[in-house]
Structure formats: structure tokens, C-alpha cells
Design a protein around this motif. Structure first.
Motif: not given
Length: 543
Positions: A292-317
């Protein structure tokens, strides 16, 4: 005094190596490692002065805040036992945990004073209340509480505490999908190796061999990681410890509710490198916010999205990879009782199941058969995902559940996680999900989590739970309770066609029920009992 695999000892070693490095960011408050250590020392001295001693239980009843981690470290420093209290609990659940946990002290946000006043009589040993200021003006005198900062500011910042031990423990209360919460008793050394990688997550040197090694695991260039779940949950607290014991900067989501826009604003402002979520429940609003907010934030530093404790589906990955083409996805398998039992990059070796981990001497599949001793699975067999080695002592004040969950097999003590799993022919383990929720339809075993992953890959489905309902022919049939995206109309045929692209035909839901919001327990875990009742009632059925 010797150094131990004790979380206080380990944290102090890191704080001494990088005292001026930024350790913690929570809202407007920033703390260096020296600041965090000093604050914990002061609260530790206050608690000790009030009579809290080694082995005593101290409740932590707070939203995310700097004081939460300060207080937890304070408990560790004096060998007391912190107890996480879920701030979403209502009266009956609070009554249970206050009684079951044998707390002598409670550190809490001020707004919870009325809730504590209602249940304090259930905790006969509870005499000490320390209140963290918030935007409310609840009366401290109602429970005889003292203000957190008034209590600590006059205390010494010195480290003049007794020697600690590997076996010092803390209790992690976990709310299951059914029943009251259970208190998992973790020795410090065990949780350090089982849930925190032994300090080796970020270092090429790997896990520590002796406690002093933690100093060499501190990175020269620290990462900035954000824990998005409340610290009262094990997955978030463990992540917090992993970051701090690596000498990294931990950023907390200080907002009381989960808002995707606010989260990404924090990530941008703090130049966060790693974003830690708890499965699809967090992934969905974060992805919606990005869309809903394309290019609103500078997120260029993000290199890892990790999950634990619940289902992290392939579609969302896959969806995260579209927004962050170079992101490194991590998907951890584990539980409050098992720690981190495996991690992959989201790729699965088999078409079925939620993911795969390697079989080892301390990770296996255990088969329980009526009238027979539990045994290790043979190749191709399905049983219960199990762990040995660095595991908890059991459940606090619950010998019956402890005996059912911790078993001896071939002379070794094993933890049964409750997750169904299969030992594959190549020796790997495929994890399916909670065996207690398994649906038996015409003799075929169907694991709800696997069907839910398929459903949530549908662009019109916001979230879904899958349950079994009675069927005259098949015994049980697969029923999906679905929360659709706003403005989207779903029909059974469309959903079934979509699912057949992802799972075998016998697993495809035979009926769907639309619900305004999926039911969840106070712990945030899916409430399958309520979902099943909704499906059985016929409400929201769509042809």
C-alpha cells in the motif's frame, strides 16, 4: 569466581567488551551495554534488599520496554527466576499463573494494577510490587507498589553478586492451543545452546566451547535487529538474547498494537538489518503495508527477514523476496519446550509438510504405540518430533504433564514436542505440525498447518484455520475457516481449485466458512477449538 554458561555471566562479559556500544533501542529510550548492565545491577540490588533470593520467582507483567530486559537481567544476576506474564490474559488465566508460579515479586506496567489487585490473593507468597510508569495514573497504593525508577535509582550500580551456575533456571510460561499455560523450566546453559545457538549465530567460530568464548563471538561490526513480537513470548525473548550476547543492537517494537506502517517506520529510522517476525500472522500486515505504500520508506539496510515460533508460509516468503530481492529468508523450527530445533531458508526437500531438519543424535522422531515402550522411528515412519540433550527440566508444578512430555528412550531422556514428523528415507525429518490437531479422513492423515499454508497462498485469503468436522462417510472431513481480504468474494470451487495446485486432493477443504476475524488465544496462537465450533455450527458457509 568462575564464569559459567549463565546468561548474566555471558551478558556481563559482552558488556565489558563493548560498554559504549548501543545495546537497546525502545521508542525514545536508548541504552548502551554499560547503561543496560548498570540498570540491571540497580534493580537486582533493590530486589535483593526486599528479600528476593536465589530461586525465588519474579513475575514480569509488561509490554515491550527497556525495563523488561533490565528486570530480567536483574533476576539472573541474583539467581532469581523471572516469570513471563502474558498481558493479554484475563482474570481466570491470571489467577492460574499467579497461583501456579509461586511468585514473590511482580514487576509490572502501571495500567495492570487493577488486574493484579483482582488476583493477588491467589498468590500467597507475592508481597513485592514494582510499577513501571506508563500513560495511566492507576493508584500504586492499591497493591502497595513502588515506582520502578524510584526503587532503583538509589541502588548501587556495582556487581557484587554471588557466583552463579549453569543450572540456574528461568521459567517460560507458554499458552498452548488448549488448556491453561504451562511453565517450562529452562536451565541457563541448556537454553543458551538449545535456543541461542550457543552464541555462534553470527560468528565463523561457531558455538562457544567455554563461557569465556562469548567475548570472541562479539562482532566488530554489529548488526541492528528488531524483535517484533512482545518480549513475553519465548521466540522474541530468545531473539533479544541472541542479539545482545553477540554485541549487536536490539531494536524493540514499542507500539502496543501491531501496525505495519509503524513497524516499517521504525525499521527505516533505525536502519535495521534484520527483521524477526512470528510467522504469517505478522508477515501479512507487513506485506500489506509495503504493497500500500510503495517507496515510502528507505529499507535498503534490510538483508534478513526471519521467522520463528509459527508457520511462515512459502507464499509469504516469496512475497518478501519481491519487495527485497536480495533478502535472506530464515525459517526456524522450534517451540517453548524445544528451543530452536532447526532452521532453513524456506526451501523444502519434500512436497508435503512444513519443512525439513536433519536427524542427529539429539534430534529424531519417536514412535509411541499403545502397550509398548516408546522407540525411535524407522525410515519412512511417522511419529513425534523429539529432542534430547539440551532440554528443559520439565513443567513447573506439573509432574503429570512432565511425565507425558519427557520420556526415556534407550537410556536417553527425550522431549516430545507434540509436532508430528516423518523420518524420510534420506535420514532427514519432515515436520508436519501439531499431531493433536491431525484430521483422519477415510484413513488418510491430514495436518491442518499444511492445508493452511496452501490456503494462505490464495491472494484473496487474509488468514485461515483448518479443522476436522464429523462426516458420516469419512469419519472427518476437512473444513476451512477463512478470513477473506476486504472486498474479496470467495467461493468453494475457486478455493478448492487453488488448493489442488499445492496439496494432494484428499487434503483439499470440502467446505469453507467465512469469518470476520479468526479466533486466537491470548497467547496469539490459533484457537482451533473455537474455529471448530464455528465450522460445526454451519455459520459463514459458502458454496
Amino acid at each position: 569466581m568462575g564464569m559459567h554458561f549463565n546468561l548474566a555471566d555471558l551478558f556481563e562479559a559482552v558488556a565489558d567488551k563493548v560498554p559504549e556500544r548501543e545495546a537497546l533501542v525502545c521508542g525514545d529510550r536508548r541504552s548502551s551495554f554499560a547503561d543496560l548492565d548498570a540498570g540491571a545491577n540497580q534493580m537486582a540490588h533493590y530486589l535483593a534488599a526486599q528479600g528476593v533470593k536465589a530461586g525465588d520467582h519474579v513475575g514480569l507483567y509488561m509490554y515491550n520496554c527497556s525495563e523488561y530486559l533490565e528486570a530480567m537481567l536483574a533476576c539472573f544476576k541474583i539467581r532469581a527466576v523471572p516469570i513471563n506474564v502474558n498481558y493479554r490474559y484475563v482474570k481466570d488465566e491470571l489467577l492460574y499463573i499467579f497461583d501456579n508460579a509461586d511468585m514473590v515479586a511482580c514487576i509490572h506496567h502501571r495500567e495492570f494494577i487493577p488486574a493484579i489487585a483482582e488476583v493477588r490473593d491467589a498468590a500467597k507468597k507475592l508481597k513485592i510490587f514494582v510499577s513501571v510508569a506508563d500513560e495511566t495514573n492507576e493508584d500504586l497504593s492499591l497493591i502497595g507498589a513502588v515506582d520502578y525508577h524510584n526503587a532503583s535509582e538509589s541502588q548501587s550500580k556495582a556487581r557484587d553478586f554471588a557466583e552463579r551456575a549453569d543450572e540456574d533456571y528461568f521459567i517460560l510460561y507458554t499458552g498452548g492451543t488448549t488448556g491453561m499455560p504451562k511453565g517450562v523450566m529452562w536451565p541457563h546453559k541448556n537454553v543458551f545452546f538449545a535456543a541461542m545457538g550457543g552464541g555462534g549465530h553470527f560468528s565463523p567460530l561457531g558455538a562457544c566451547e567455554k563461557p569465556e568464548d562469548i567475548r570472541e563471538r562479539v562482532m566488530e561490526n554489529p548488526l541492528r535487529g528488531i524483535a517484533l513480537a512482545p518480549l513475553m513470548h519465548g521466540a522474541s525473548w530468545w531473539y533479544a538474547c541472541i542479539q545482545l550476547l553477540a554485541g549487536n543492537t536490539l531494536v524493540l517494537n514499542h507500539n502496543r498494537s501491531f501496525d505495519g506502517d509503524k513497524v516499517w517506520q521504525i525499521v527505516a529510522d533505525e536502519k535495521v538489518h534484520a527483521v524477526q517476525i512470528v510467522g504469517d500472522a505478522m508477515a501479512i500486515p507487513l506485506l500489506d503495508s509495503l504493497a500500500a505504500n510503495p517507496d515510502r520508506w528507505d529499507l535498503s539496510n534490510v538483508f534478513n527477514v526471519g521467522s520463528g515460533g509459527a508457520i511462515f508460509s512459502e507464499a509469504k516468503q516469496d512475497a518478501f523476496k519481491k519487495f527485497f530481492p536480495n533478502v535472506f529468508i530464515t525459517n526456524a523450527f522450534g517451540s517453548s519446550e524445544g528451543g530452536q530445533m532447526g532452521m532453513d531458508n524456506g526451501s523444502k526437500k519434500t512436497a508435503s509438510g512444513l519443512g525439513n531438519v536433519s536427524r542427529t543424535d539429539y534430534m529424531d522422531v519417536i514412535v509411541e504405540e499403545e502397550g509398548k515402550a516408546p522407540r525411535h522411528a524407522e525410515m519412512g515412519e511417522t511419529g513425534i518430533f523429539a529432542r534430547a540433550g539440551y532440554i528443559p527440566m520439565g513443567y513447573y508444578n506439573d509432574p503429570v504433564k512432565t511425565a507425558k512430555t519427557f520420556l526415556e528412550v534407550d537410556g536417553k531422556r527425550w522431549l516430545l514436542t507434540g509436532d508430528a514428523a516423518k523420518l524420510e528415507d534420506d535420514g532427514s525429518i519432515t515436520v508436519f505440525g501439531r499431531g493433536s490437531n491431525c484430521i483422519n479422513s477415510g484413513g488418510e492423515k491430514i495436518f491442518p498447518e499444511e492445508v493452511e499454508v496452501a490456503l494462505k497462498a490464495h491472494e484473496g485469503i487474509f488468514d485461515a484455520l483448518v479443522v476436522g468436522v464429523a462426516d458420516d462417510r469419512w469419519g472427518s472431513r476437512v473444513s476451512a475457516v477463512i478470513q477473506a481480504r476486504k472486498g474479496i468474494k470467495l467461493d468453494l470451487n475457486n478455493v478448492q481449485e487453488h488448493c489442488r495446485k499445492h496439496i494432494a486432493g484428499y487434503k483439499v477443504p470440502r467446505e469453507i466458512h467465512l469469518i470476520e476475524e479468526l479466533p486466537r488465544a491470548p497467547s496469539g496462537k490459533p484457537d482451533y477449538k473455537t474455529a471448530k465450533a464455528f465450522a460445526e455450527s454451519g455459520k459463514g458457509a459458502v458454496a
